[in-house]
Design a protein around this motif. Structure first.
Motif, PDB file in Angstrom:
ATOM      1  N   GLU A  34      46.848  50.064  31.626  1.00  0.00           N
ATOM      2  CA  GLU A  34      48.197  49.950  31.091  1.00  0.00           C
ATOM      3  C   GLU A  34      48.222  50.573  29.707  1.00  0.00           C
ATOM      4  N   LEU A  35      49.041  51.606  29.540  1.00  0.00           N
ATOM      5  CA  LEU A  35      49.173  52.227  28.231  1.00  0.00           C
ATOM      6  C   LEU A  35      49.953  51.311  27.299  1.00  0.00           C
ATOM      7  N   ALA A  36      49.626  51.381  26.023  1.00  0.00           N
ATOM      8  CA  ALA A  36      50.390  50.641  25.026  1.00  0.00           C
ATOM      9  C   ALA A  36      51.817  51.180  24.982  1.00  0.00           C
ATOM     10  N   GLU A  37      52.763  50.325  24.620  1.00  0.00           N
ATOM     11  CA  GLU A  37      54.169  50.735  24.621  1.00  0.00           C
ATOM     12  C   GLU A  37      54.430  51.906  23.687  1.00  0.00           C
ATOM     13  N   ASP A  38      53.730  51.938  22.553  1.00  0.00           N
ATOM     14  CA  ASP A  38      53.947  53.009  21.581  1.00  0.00           C
ATOM     15  C   ASP A  38      52.765  53.969  21.521  1.00  0.00           C
ATOM     16  N   ALA A  39      52.096  54.181  22.658  1.00  0.00           N
ATOM     17  CA  ALA A  39      50.951  55.092  22.695  1.00  0.00           C
ATOM     18  C   ALA A  39      51.377  56.482  22.214  1.00  0.00           C
ATOM     19  N   PRO A  40      50.713  57.040  21.197  1.00  0.00           N
ATOM     20  CA  PRO A  40      51.129  58.336  20.651  1.00  0.00           C
ATOM     21  C   PRO A  40      50.720  59.487  21.566  1.00  0.00           C
ATOM     22  N   GLU A  41      51.558  60.504  21.610  1.00  0.00           N
ATOM     23  CA  GLU A  41      51.188  61.708  22.364  1.00  0.00           C
ATOM     24  C   GLU A  41      50.070  62.454  21.652  1.00  0.00           C
ATOM     25  N   VAL A  42      50.153  62.495  20.320  1.00  0.00           N
ATOM     26  CA  VAL A  42      49.113  63.130  19.511  1.00  0.00           C
ATOM     27  C   VAL A  42      48.756  62.181  18.376  1.00  0.00           C
ATOM     28  N   TYR A  43      47.456  62.013  18.136  1.00  0.00           N
ATOM     29  CA  TYR A  43      47.017  61.154  17.037  1.00  0.00           C
ATOM     30  C   TYR A  43      45.882  61.846  16.282  1.00  0.00           C
ATOM     31  N   ARG A  57      45.566  51.834  20.104  1.00  0.00           N
ATOM     32  CA  ARG A  57      46.803  52.610  19.998  1.00  0.00           C
ATOM     33  C   ARG A  57      47.244  53.150  21.354  1.00  0.00           C
ATOM     34  N   TYR A  58      46.292  53.344  22.252  1.00  0.00           N
ATOM     35  CA  TYR A  58      46.615  53.943  23.544  1.00  0.00           C
ATOM     36  C   TYR A  58      46.667  52.936  24.688  1.00  0.00           C
ATOM     37  N   LEU A  59      45.869  51.872  24.612  1.00  0.00           N
ATOM     38  CA  LEU A  59      45.733  50.971  25.742  1.00  0.00           C
ATOM     39  C   LEU A  59      46.107  49.545  25.381  1.00  0.00           C
ATOM     40  N   ARG A  60      46.667  48.853  26.353  1.00  0.00           N
ATOM     41  CA  ARG A  60      46.919  47.426  26.177  1.00  0.00           C
ATOM     42  C   ARG A  60      45.584  46.676  26.104  1.00  0.00           C
ATOM     43  N   ASP A  61      44.602  47.131  26.865  1.00  0.00           N
ATOM     44  CA  ASP A  61      43.268  46.536  26.872  1.00  0.00           C
ATOM     45  C   ASP A  61      42.275  47.563  26.341  1.00  0.00           C
ATOM     46  N   PRO A  62      41.949  47.527  25.045  1.00  0.00           N
ATOM     47  CA  PRO A  62      41.127  48.589  24.445  1.00  0.00           C
ATOM     48  C   PRO A  62      39.752  48.750  25.063  1.00  0.00           C
ATOM     49  N   TRP A  63      39.205  47.689  25.676  1.00  0.00           N
ATOM     50  CA  TRP A  63      37.855  47.805  26.243  1.00  0.00           C
ATOM     51  C   TRP A  63      37.808  48.722  27.463  1.00  0.00           C
ATOM     52  N   LEU A  64      38.978  49.141  27.974  1.00  0.00           N
ATOM     53  CA  LEU A  64      39.004  50.078  29.098  1.00  0.00           C
ATOM     54  C   LEU A  64      39.072  51.531  28.631  1.00  0.00           C
ATOM     55  N   TRP A  65      38.851  51.761  27.341  1.00  0.00           N
ATOM     56  CA  TRP A  65      38.922  53.107  26.776  1.00  0.00           C
ATOM     57  C   TRP A  65      38.093  54.134  27.541  1.00  0.00           C
ATOM     58  N   LEU A  87      43.727  63.878  18.770  1.00  0.00           N
ATOM     59  CA  LEU A  87      43.623  63.456  20.156  1.00  0.00           C
ATOM     60  C   LEU A  87      44.987  63.585  20.806  1.00  0.00           C
ATOM     61  N   ARG A  88      45.010  64.001  22.058  1.00  0.00           N
ATOM     62  CA  ARG A  88      46.279  64.198  22.777  1.00  0.00           C
ATOM     63  C   ARG A  88      46.243  63.425  24.087  1.00  0.00           C
ATOM     64  N   LEU A  89      47.390  62.755  24.381  1.00  0.00           N
ATOM     65  CA  LEU A  89      47.543  62.010  25.627  1.00  0.00           C
ATOM     66  C   LEU A  89      48.108  62.942  26.699  1.00  0.00           C
ATOM     67  N   VAL A  90      47.399  63.066  27.816  1.00  0.00           N
ATOM     68  CA  VAL A  90      47.836  63.912  28.927  1.00  0.00           C
ATOM     69  C   VAL A  90      47.709  63.104  30.216  1.00  0.00           C
ATOM     70  N   HIS A  91      48.190  63.685  31.308  1.00  0.00           N
ATOM     71  CA  HIS A  91      48.043  63.064  32.621  1.00  0.00           C
ATOM     72  C   HIS A  91      47.371  64.054  33.561  1.00  0.00           C
ATOM     73  N   VAL A  92      46.327  63.594  34.216  1.00  0.00           N
ATOM     74  CA  VAL A  92      45.579  64.412  35.159  1.00  0.00           C
ATOM     75  C   VAL A  92      45.624  63.717  36.512  1.00  0.00           C
ATOM     76  N   ASP A  93      46.221  64.382  37.500  1.00  0.00           N
ATOM     77  CA  ASP A  93      46.375  63.796  38.830  1.00  0.00           C
ATOM     78  C   ASP A  93      47.081  62.440  38.759  1.00  0.00           C
ATOM     79  N   GLY A  94      48.044  62.357  37.853  1.00  0.00           N
ATOM     80  CA  GLY A  94      48.833  61.143  37.730  1.00  0.00           C
ATOM     81  C   GLY A  94      48.176  60.038  36.927  1.00  0.00           C
ATOM     82  N   ARG A  95      46.974  60.254  36.408  1.00  0.00           N
ATOM     83  CA  ARG A  95      46.267  59.244  35.643  1.00  0.00           C
ATOM     84  C   ARG A  95      46.238  59.639  34.171  1.00  0.00           C
ATOM     85  N   PRO A  96      46.437  58.694  33.265  1.00  0.00           N
ATOM     86  CA  PRO A  96      46.421  59.026  31.836  1.00  0.00           C
ATOM     87  C   PRO A  96      45.016  59.395  31.372  1.00  0.00           C
ATOM     88  N   ARG A  97      44.950  60.389  30.504  1.00  0.00           N
ATOM     89  CA  ARG A  97      43.696  60.814  29.909  1.00  0.00           C
ATOM     90  C   ARG A  97      43.957  61.134  28.442  1.00  0.00           C
TER      91      ARG A  97
END
Length: 406
Positions: A34-43, A57-65, A87-97
């Motif tokens: 689950e991405l955080a609500e305010d996950a930045p596209e670029v950080y 900043r990116y995940l609701r559960d940081p231990w899944l980084w 760092l940039r948030l992208v999606h690969v095959d529908g999954r966040p990366r």
């Protein structure tokens, strides 16, 4: 006698933490990302950031980084992150990366790190550490838990040179007794109270607060030791043991604790009652319960019985309604008539028909609520030490801990 001792160098922490693919165990693969609500596209990574804060900043559960981090193919270690990188948030095959943003480098720009005057100087290329080093550094070179109370029978400080009442670095202390030169480096400890399991009252270990390091100057009864480093003043009665040669703590990775584990917070360092972010706590579970450095647990408050102030008359009491002719005036609002009774026929002491008065349930069970997240950084046999990484609400000694829910 065996005393467990922590040794940890600041350089070991600052080596950086591998955050690429690591085995997270069955629990992490089940839990949905689950991405955080305010996950930045670029950080842009800043000095003072930690891997945990970036992951948060990116995940609701940081231990899944590790499940969303996409290391690049640059030479060197691709899993380290440095201040100044983007760092940039992208999606690969529908999954966040999350990937390194290489657009700036492709255009010929170089990574810029802005410096300002400071007393402490660190290397420009120091990678981002896993957690705030300053939060645990003071605790990482100190012994904490002895498996038995044999430490109370160890050689002890009996006096000081020059009629001092306490000792500090470069002072001599007299110790009873040390008869051999086989060991020259010692640690001075202050025995503490027994650590008891709040559920079973079983003794889990004995506190042993670190006081100082010392070198043997002369054997005898008393022997003479010279204090080389201290965290607090040496006092008469402090115990002396050989310095531990335990290997430094290695890097650790955040991952859910073993499924089904349940525990409680035993105490909090520095003697405070309320627990918040970056506080150090002790848990009543250790390596015997498969708890290891890097294991993440969630803290829950609730489950205790609480007084119902409305039902027992403590709130909203109306003196005009409840007068001396009402039962509530004398008994309280948590009592009521449960029925009527009289003595059996032929009783030697007959009691006329009367009301059976019983106490109503004037309490309720407080619902369980998540209060925060902590990560174990050191585990002994029956006790562990953990750093509070997130605090959603105030926590207290006795609160329960368990692995993150799948």
């Amino acid at each position: 006698m065996r005393v467990l001792t922590l040794r940890f160098s600041l350089g070991d922490v600052l080596l950086g933490v591998l955050i690429g693919f690591i085995a997270m165990g069955p629990a992490s693969t089940v839990r949905a990302l689950e991405l955080a609500e305010d996950a930045p596209e670029v950080y842009e990574v800043r000095p003072g950031d930690t891997l945990w804060s970036i992951a948060g900043r990116y995940l609701r559960d940081p231990w899944l980084w590790p499940e969303i981090w996409q290391a690049n193919d640059d030479p060197g270690n691709p899993d380290l992150i440095y201040p100044g990188e983007r760092l940039r948030l992208v999606h690969v095959d529908g999954r966040p990366r999350v990937v390194r943003d290489t657009a700036a480098r492709a255009s010929g720009d170089m990574r810029v790190v802005r410096l300002s005057p400071r007393v402490r100087v660190s290397a420009l290329e120091a990678p981002v550490p896993m957690i705030p080093v300053a939060s645990i550094a003071p605790f990482l070179t100190q012994p904490w838990v002895a498996e038995s109370d044999a430490i109370k029978r160890a050689p002890y400080v009996v006096g000081f040179a020059d009629d001092r009442t306490v000792a500090a670095p470069s002072d001599d202390v007299f110790v009873r007794r040390i008869d051999t030169t086989a060991v020259s480096e010692f640690e001075i400890l202050r025995p503490g109270d027994a650590l008891r399991d709040p559920d079973t009252n079983r003794i889990l270990g004995y506190e042993a607060t670190f006081v100082a390091n010392a070198l043997l100057e002369r054997v005898g009864d008393p022997a003479i030791l010279r204090v080389t480093r201290s965290e607090r003043e040496v006092s008469i009665g402090d115990r002396v043991i050989p310095a531990s040669l335990e290997a430094p703590l290695e890097n650790f990775f955040p991952r859910p604790a073993p499924a089904g584990m349940r525990g409680r917070i035993l105490s909090v360092m520095n003697g405070i009652s309320q627990i918040g972010q970056y506080d150090i706590v002790t848990l009543n579970r250790g390596s015997h319960d498969r708890l290891q450095p890097g294991h993440v647990l969630e803290v829950f408050r609730g489950g205790e019985e609480v007084r119902d102030k409305v039902r027992d008359g403590g709130v909203n009491w109306n003196w005009k309604r409840d007068g001396p002719l009402t039962g509530a005036f004398w008994l309280g609002n948590d009592y009521s008539v449960k029925g009527w009774s009289e003595s059996p026929t032929g009783s030697s002491a007959p009691i006329p028909l009367h009301a059976e008065i019983g106490r109503d349930r004037a309490t309720y069970i407080r619902p369980m609520q998540r209060a925060g997240v902590l990560m174990v950084f050191r585990s002994f046999d029956r006790v562990s030490f953990a750093l509070v990484l997130n605090a959603d609400r105030a926590m207290s000694v006795g609160d329960r801990v368990s692995p993150p829910a799948p």
